[in-house]
Design a protein around this motif. Sequence first.
Motif, PDB file in Angstrom:
ATOM      1  N   GLY A   1      35.341  41.638  41.968  1.00 39.42           N
ATOM      2  CA  GLY A   1      36.766  41.496  42.293  1.00 39.42           C
ATOM      3  C   GLY A   1      37.260  40.095  41.994  1.00 39.42           C
ATOM      4  O   GLY A   1      36.579  39.281  41.378  1.00 39.42           O
ATOM      5  N   ARG A   2      38.480  39.851  42.451  1.00 39.76           N
ATOM      6  CA  ARG A   2      39.098  38.551  42.203  1.00 39.76           C
ATOM      7  C   ARG A   2      39.250  37.796  43.513  1.00 39.76           C
ATOM      8  O   ARG A   2      39.771  38.340  44.484  1.00 39.76           O
ATOM      9  CB  ARG A   2      40.467  38.760  41.568  1.00 39.76           C
ATOM     10  CG  ARG A   2      41.126  37.492  41.178  1.00 39.76           C
ATOM     11  CD  ARG A   2      42.363  37.731  40.404  1.00 39.76           C
ATOM     12  NE  ARG A   2      42.929  36.443  40.046  1.00 39.76           N
ATOM     13  CZ  ARG A   2      44.020  36.287  39.378  1.00 39.76           C
ATOM     14  NH1 ARG A   2      44.695  37.341  38.981  1.00 39.76           N
ATOM     15  NH2 ARG A   2      44.462  35.094  39.098  1.00 39.76           N
ATOM     16  N   GLN A   3      38.823  36.564  43.512  1.00 38.16           N
ATOM     17  CA  GLN A   3      38.948  35.715  44.688  1.00 38.16           C
ATOM     18  C   GLN A   3      40.043  34.691  44.416  1.00 38.16           C
ATOM     19  O   GLN A   3      40.042  34.049  43.383  1.00 38.16           O
ATOM     20  CB  GLN A   3      37.640  34.979  45.008  1.00 38.16           C
ATOM     21  CG  GLN A   3      36.486  35.886  45.313  1.00 38.16           C
ATOM     22  CD  GLN A   3      35.857  36.468  44.073  1.00 38.16           C
ATOM     23  OE1 GLN A   3      35.806  35.815  43.061  1.00 38.16           O
ATOM     24  NE2 GLN A   3      35.405  37.699  44.160  1.00 38.16           N
ATOM     25  N   LYS A   4      40.934  34.546  45.357  1.00 34.35           N
ATOM     26  CA  LYS A   4      42.038  33.606  45.193  1.00 34.35           C
ATOM     27  C   LYS A   4      41.751  32.341  45.996  1.00 34.35           C
ATOM     28  O   LYS A   4      42.453  32.018  46.937  1.00 34.35           O
ATOM     29  CB  LYS A   4      43.346  34.244  45.636  1.00 34.35           C
ATOM     30  CG  LYS A   4      43.737  35.415  44.783  1.00 34.35           C
ATOM     31  CD  LYS A   4      45.057  36.006  45.201  1.00 34.35           C
ATOM     32  CE  LYS A   4      45.412  37.156  44.302  1.00 34.35           C
ATOM     33  NZ  LYS A   4      46.702  37.733  44.605  1.00 34.35           N
TER      34      LYS A   4
ATOM     35  N   THR B   1      36.423  25.885  45.696  1.00 40.17           N
ATOM     36  CA  THR B   1      35.300  26.376  44.907  1.00 40.17           C
ATOM     37  C   THR B   1      34.284  25.266  44.672  1.00 40.17           C
ATOM     38  O   THR B   1      33.075  25.477  44.794  1.00 40.17           O
ATOM     39  CB  THR B   1      35.799  26.925  43.559  1.00 40.17           C
ATOM     40  OG1 THR B   1      36.723  27.983  43.807  1.00 40.17           O
ATOM     41  CG2 THR B   1      34.653  27.446  42.711  1.00 40.17           C
TER      42      THR B   1
ATOM     43  N   LYS C   1      31.537  32.425  41.856  1.00 43.70           N
ATOM     44  CA  LYS C   1      32.734  33.267  41.764  1.00 43.70           C
ATOM     45  C   LYS C   1      32.551  34.384  40.754  1.00 43.70           C
ATOM     46  O   LYS C   1      33.020  35.502  40.959  1.00 43.70           O
ATOM     47  CB  LYS C   1      33.949  32.424  41.375  1.00 43.70           C
ATOM     48  CG  LYS C   1      34.633  31.750  42.515  1.00 43.70           C
ATOM     49  CD  LYS C   1      35.845  30.989  42.040  1.00 43.70           C
ATOM     50  CE  LYS C   1      37.079  31.760  42.408  1.00 43.70           C
ATOM     51  NZ  LYS C   1      38.292  30.943  42.300  1.00 43.70           N
ATOM     52  N   LEU C   2      31.874  34.088  39.648  1.00 45.94           N
ATOM     53  CA  LEU C   2      31.652  35.100  38.620  1.00 45.94           C
ATOM     54  C   LEU C   2      30.740  36.224  39.107  1.00 45.94           C
ATOM     55  O   LEU C   2      30.878  37.363  38.671  1.00 45.94           O
ATOM     56  CB  LEU C   2      31.057  34.455  37.368  1.00 45.94           C
ATOM     57  CG  LEU C   2      32.001  33.589  36.548  1.00 45.94           C
ATOM     58  CD1 LEU C   2      31.245  32.912  35.407  1.00 45.94           C
ATOM     59  CD2 LEU C   2      33.146  34.407  35.996  1.00 45.94           C
TER      60      LEU C   2
END
Length: 90
Positions: free
Chosen positions: A26-29, A35, A21-22
């Motif tokens: 952008g941002r993942q919801k 995850t 994720k890092l």
Amino acid sequence: MEITGILSALIVGLVIGVLGKLVMPGRQKTPIWLTILVGIVAAFVGTAIARGLGVANTEGIDWIEVLIQIALAAAGIGIVAGTRKHKSIL
């Protein structure tokens, strides 16, 4: 599988998933359970790929294998985040 194996798979999945994720811009919801799931799958597939390429080493930390796992987790998070349209309670 023993309880220690299950717990270690969850921890490795969490770490690989969060690192994936890092890496993604952008941002993942995505929820934490998703995850972890993507991280676990990426860890298993990354290990298989590293062994298939002959770069897996059992002594110490195998950084090439970890990089493959993180790249697969980032791709998996990207795919999952792109296909999720609704928020879920879980």
